[in-house]
Motif scaffolding. Structure first.
Motif, PDB file in Angstrom:
ATOM      1  N   LEU A 182       5.295   3.705   2.279  1.00 49.20           N
ATOM      2  CA  LEU A 182       4.943   2.325   1.927  1.00 49.20           C
ATOM      3  C   LEU A 182       4.480   1.525   3.138  1.00 49.20           C
ATOM      4  O   LEU A 182       5.012   1.679   4.227  1.00 49.20           O
ATOM      5  CB  LEU A 182       6.193   1.626   1.401  1.00 49.20           C
ATOM      6  CG  LEU A 182       6.512   1.623  -0.078  1.00 49.20           C
ATOM      7  CD1 LEU A 182       7.813   0.894  -0.280  1.00 49.20           C
ATOM      8  CD2 LEU A 182       5.403   0.943  -0.840  1.00 49.20           C
ATOM      9  N   ARG A 183       3.518   0.656   2.900  1.00 49.14           N
ATOM     10  CA  ARG A 183       3.159  -0.356   3.886  1.00 49.14           C
ATOM     11  C   ARG A 183       3.123  -1.692   3.159  1.00 49.14           C
ATOM     12  O   ARG A 183       2.457  -1.823   2.147  1.00 49.14           O
ATOM     13  CB  ARG A 183       1.776  -0.078   4.468  1.00 49.14           C
ATOM     14  CG  ARG A 183       1.743   0.916   5.580  1.00 49.14           C
ATOM     15  CD  ARG A 183       0.308   1.132   6.000  1.00 49.14           C
ATOM     16  NE  ARG A 183      -0.051   0.268   7.128  1.00 49.14           N
ATOM     17  CZ  ARG A 183       0.207   0.598   8.390  1.00 49.14           C
ATOM     18  NH1 ARG A 183       0.814   1.714   8.688  1.00 49.14           N
ATOM     19  NH2 ARG A 183      -0.148  -0.214   9.371  1.00 49.14           N
TER      20      ARG A 183
ATOM     21  N   GLN B 105       0.853  -1.192   0.000  1.00 48.81           N
ATOM     22  CA  GLN B 105       0.000   0.000   0.000  1.00 48.81           C
ATOM     23  C   GLN B 105       0.883   1.234   0.000  1.00 48.81           C
ATOM     24  O   GLN B 105       1.910   1.271   0.685  1.00 48.81           O
ATOM     25  CB  GLN B 105      -0.884   0.017   1.244  1.00 48.81           C
ATOM     26  CG  GLN B 105      -2.005  -0.987   1.199  1.00 48.81           C
ATOM     27  CD  GLN B 105      -2.582  -1.200   2.572  1.00 48.81           C
ATOM     28  OE1 GLN B 105      -1.956  -1.786   3.445  1.00 48.81           O
ATOM     29  NE2 GLN B 105      -3.791  -0.697   2.780  1.00 48.81           N
TER      30      GLN B 105
ATOM     31  N   ASN C 280       0.627   5.447   0.411  1.00 44.31           N
ATOM     32  CA  ASN C 280      -0.299   6.534   0.733  1.00 44.31           C
ATOM     33  C   ASN C 280       0.049   7.794  -0.051  1.00 44.31           C
ATOM     34  O   ASN C 280       0.936   7.791  -0.900  1.00 44.31           O
ATOM     35  CB  ASN C 280      -0.344   6.782   2.251  1.00 44.31           C
ATOM     36  CG  ASN C 280       0.903   7.454   2.766  1.00 44.31           C
ATOM     37  OD1 ASN C 280       1.795   7.815   1.992  1.00 44.31           O
ATOM     38  ND2 ASN C 280       0.978   7.634   4.058  1.00 44.31           N
TER      39      ASN C 280
ATOM     40  N   GLU D 253       2.270  -5.701   3.811  1.00 48.51           N
ATOM     41  CA  GLU D 253       1.609  -6.601   4.746  1.00 48.51           C
ATOM     42  C   GLU D 253       1.269  -5.846   6.033  1.00 48.51           C
ATOM     43  O   GLU D 253       1.489  -6.330   7.145  1.00 48.51           O
ATOM     44  CB  GLU D 253       2.513  -7.806   5.074  1.00 48.51           C
ATOM     45  CG  GLU D 253       3.030  -8.550   3.864  1.00 48.51           C
ATOM     46  CD  GLU D 253       2.086  -9.621   3.339  1.00 48.51           C
ATOM     47  OE1 GLU D 253       0.862  -9.367   3.289  1.00 48.51           O
ATOM     48  OE2 GLU D 253       2.578 -10.687   2.970  1.00 48.51           O
ATOM     49  N   ASN D 254       0.799  -4.604   5.881  1.00 48.90           N
ATOM     50  CA  ASN D 254       0.387  -3.742   6.979  1.00 48.90           C
ATOM     51  C   ASN D 254       1.515  -3.272   7.887  1.00 48.90           C
ATOM     52  O   ASN D 254       1.267  -2.772   8.976  1.00 48.90           O
ATOM     53  CB  ASN D 254      -0.698  -4.421   7.820  1.00 48.90           C
ATOM     54  CG  ASN D 254      -2.049  -4.257   7.170  1.00 48.90           C
ATOM     55  OD1 ASN D 254      -2.316  -3.193   6.590  1.00 48.90           O
ATOM     56  ND2 ASN D 254      -2.879  -5.282   7.220  1.00 48.90           N
ATOM     57  N   GLN D 255       2.749  -3.462   7.472  1.00 42.58           N
ATOM     58  CA  GLN D 255       3.885  -2.936   8.228  1.00 42.58           C
ATOM     59  C   GLN D 255       4.510  -1.799   7.438  1.00 42.58           C
ATOM     60  O   GLN D 255       4.789  -1.977   6.255  1.00 42.58           O
ATOM     61  CB  GLN D 255       4.948  -4.031   8.416  1.00 42.58           C
ATOM     62  CG  GLN D 255       4.491  -5.245   9.187  1.00 42.58           C
ATOM     63  CD  GLN D 255       4.249  -4.931  10.647  1.00 42.58           C
ATOM     64  OE1 GLN D 255       5.001  -4.161  11.249  1.00 42.58           O
ATOM     65  NE2 GLN D 255       3.193  -5.492  11.212  1.00 42.58           N
ATOM     66  N   PRO D 256       4.749  -0.649   8.077  1.00 44.79           N
ATOM     67  CA  PRO D 256       5.430   0.419   7.351  1.00 44.79           C
ATOM     68  C   PRO D 256       6.876   0.017   7.042  1.00 44.79           C
ATOM     69  O   PRO D 256       7.583  -0.478   7.929  1.00 44.79           O
ATOM     70  CB  PRO D 256       5.372   1.605   8.306  1.00 44.79           C
ATOM     71  CG  PRO D 256       5.066   1.042   9.635  1.00 44.79           C
ATOM     72  CD  PRO D 256       4.362  -0.254   9.433  1.00 44.79           C
ATOM     73  N   ILE D 257       7.288   0.183   5.810  1.00 39.34           N
ATOM     74  CA  ILE D 257       8.665  -0.149   5.464  1.00 39.34           C
ATOM     75  C   ILE D 257       9.235   0.934   4.553  1.00 39.34           C
ATOM     76  O   ILE D 257       8.519   1.806   4.065  1.00 39.34           O
ATOM     77  CB  ILE D 257       8.805  -1.519   4.746  1.00 39.34           C
ATOM     78  CG1 ILE D 257       8.083  -1.490   3.400  1.00 39.34           C
ATOM     79  CG2 ILE D 257       8.329  -2.648   5.599  1.00 39.34           C
ATOM     80  CD1 ILE D 257       8.647  -2.477   2.428  1.00 39.34           C
TER      81      ILE D 257
END
Lengths: 150, 240
Positions: free
Chosen positions: B72-73, B65, B67, B75-79
């Protein structure tokens, strides 16, 4: 003195330039083959993103180019990103579909002609996504995101 | 009548004419390189007329994802963008040999028996269906035929990434195009690297394989096998 002295004037003989045109023609043909005509005059500013994995386009003559960027003429066209087809900025994004259909001549369908999207790197994805939807509507599924080599 | 001497034509200005043409071509043409990342958009289908898609397990979706601030996210982790390559490789490779991470893409064994069993099922479905349904099953059949091709090359069985495994890319309306291309670039790089490694495993030289349409039959087969072993499945959702 010497027996071999020639009579008459002595001087540098003129260089034969008869083959000069041939050399120039050779250069001319080289340029005709190796280059292509300049594209449309851009009315939008485009700084293409860089990508490591970009591949050179094979058949440049069989590609439609579509430009998305910020208008050069800010006073007249504003600062919002705009789409340029051939040589004009369009207001209605649906015109892309008609443009693709009109470009498909000689038994080709919009699917056969890839569309190269030349997009400024700061343009938001919303407009790109909308353009892709219109392309999907007319079955113009092959697209190329135009990039510069890294 | 006296023989008249033919007068020579003066070709001195020929060079000037040629120069003029040359300058004209230099000015009107460009040698600009046209490069880019090719993609094929998904066909627009009427979903109401299609059979329901197979159930998807969350582990088989690699979600990216972005924004509107280009953050970047995964697998729901910000990276960070730099980590994306490794994460994507992990998704593909974590369970490739043995099940080690139950949260990443599942691998299933494929053998002639499993393919043949699926093939009889699909053939039955093709016979009993019409229209869009039939087209979907025929697509399934083509996929199974490709698997048989892979089995011809690699032997009696191999491990295959789950057929529902996809990379899901979700952009925000404000995501910049530059960021989008960087992500596409990373994904393309990972997939090419994985295909290169697979090719080496099979004893092929990746750089010698011709991926174009005019490739020899042998190269086309190799490309097809690599495509099955390392599928490139990226889905993008429409931005609202």
């Amino acid at each position: 003195m010497s027996k071999f002295r020639k009579d008459g004037k002595k001087g540098v003989p003129g260089i034969n330039s008869g083959s000069l045109p041939d050399i120039i023609f050779m250069l001319l043909f080289f340029f005709m083959v190796a280059t292509r005509m300049k594209e449309n005059k851009l009315q939008v500013e485009i700084i293409k993103p860089k990508a490591e994995m970009s591949v050179e386009l094979e058949d440049k003559d069989n590609v439609d180019f579509l430009y998305i960027g910020f208008p050069v003429d800010v006073e007249k066209e504003g600062t919002e990103p705009r789409v340029q087809l051939d040589d004009q900025l369009i207001n209605d994004i649906q015109a892309i579909g008609r443009w693709k259909n009109a470009a498909a001549t000689d038994g080709k369908t919009p699917f056969d002609v890839p569309t190269s999207l030349k997009v400024h790197q700061d343009v938001s994805m919303l407009i790109v996504s909308n353009v892709k939807e219109v392309l999907r509507d007319v079955d113009a599924l092959k697209i190329v995101y135009s990039t510069d080599m890294k | 009548m006296a023989k008249r001497e033919l007068q020579e034509i003066n070709a001195g200005s020929m060079a000037d004419i040629a120069f003029l043409l040359l300058v004209f071509f230099l000015v009107t043409t460009t040698v600009e390189m046209e490069a880019g990342i090719s993609r094929t958009l998904p066909v627009k289908l009427d979903n109401t007329k299609l059979p329901p898609p197979p159930p998807v397990n969350a582990r088989n979706i690699f979600s990216i994802q972005v924004n509107s601030q280009d953050a970047l996210r995964v697998e729901n982790q910000p990276i960070l963008l730099e980590e994306l390559e490794e994460k994507t490789r992990d998704f593909y490779l974590a369970n490739a040999v043995a099940e080690t991470n139950p949260e990443l893409a599942k691998y299933n064994p494929v053998s002639r028996q499993t393919v043949n069993a699926e093939m009889t099922e699909v053939m039955k479905n093709i016979e009993n269906s019409t229209g869009a349904f039939k087209a979907v099953f025929e697509g399934e059949k083509r996929k199974l035929e490709k698997k048989l091709l892979v089995l011809d090359v690699v032997g009696n069985s191999y491990m295959e990434i789950d057929k529902t495994a996809v990379i899901q890319l979700k952009n925000n309306a404000g995501t910049s195009y530059g960021m989008y291309i960087q992500i596409q670039d990373v994904l393309k790089k990972v997939i090419e690297d994985l295909r290169r490694e697979k090719a080496e495993e099979l004893g092929w030289t990746y750089s010698e394989i011709d991926w174009s349409k005019e490739a020899s039959e042998e190269d086309q087969k190799k490309a097809e096998v690599l495509k099955v072993l390392v599928p490139e499945r990226i889905i993008e959702s429409k931005i609202k």
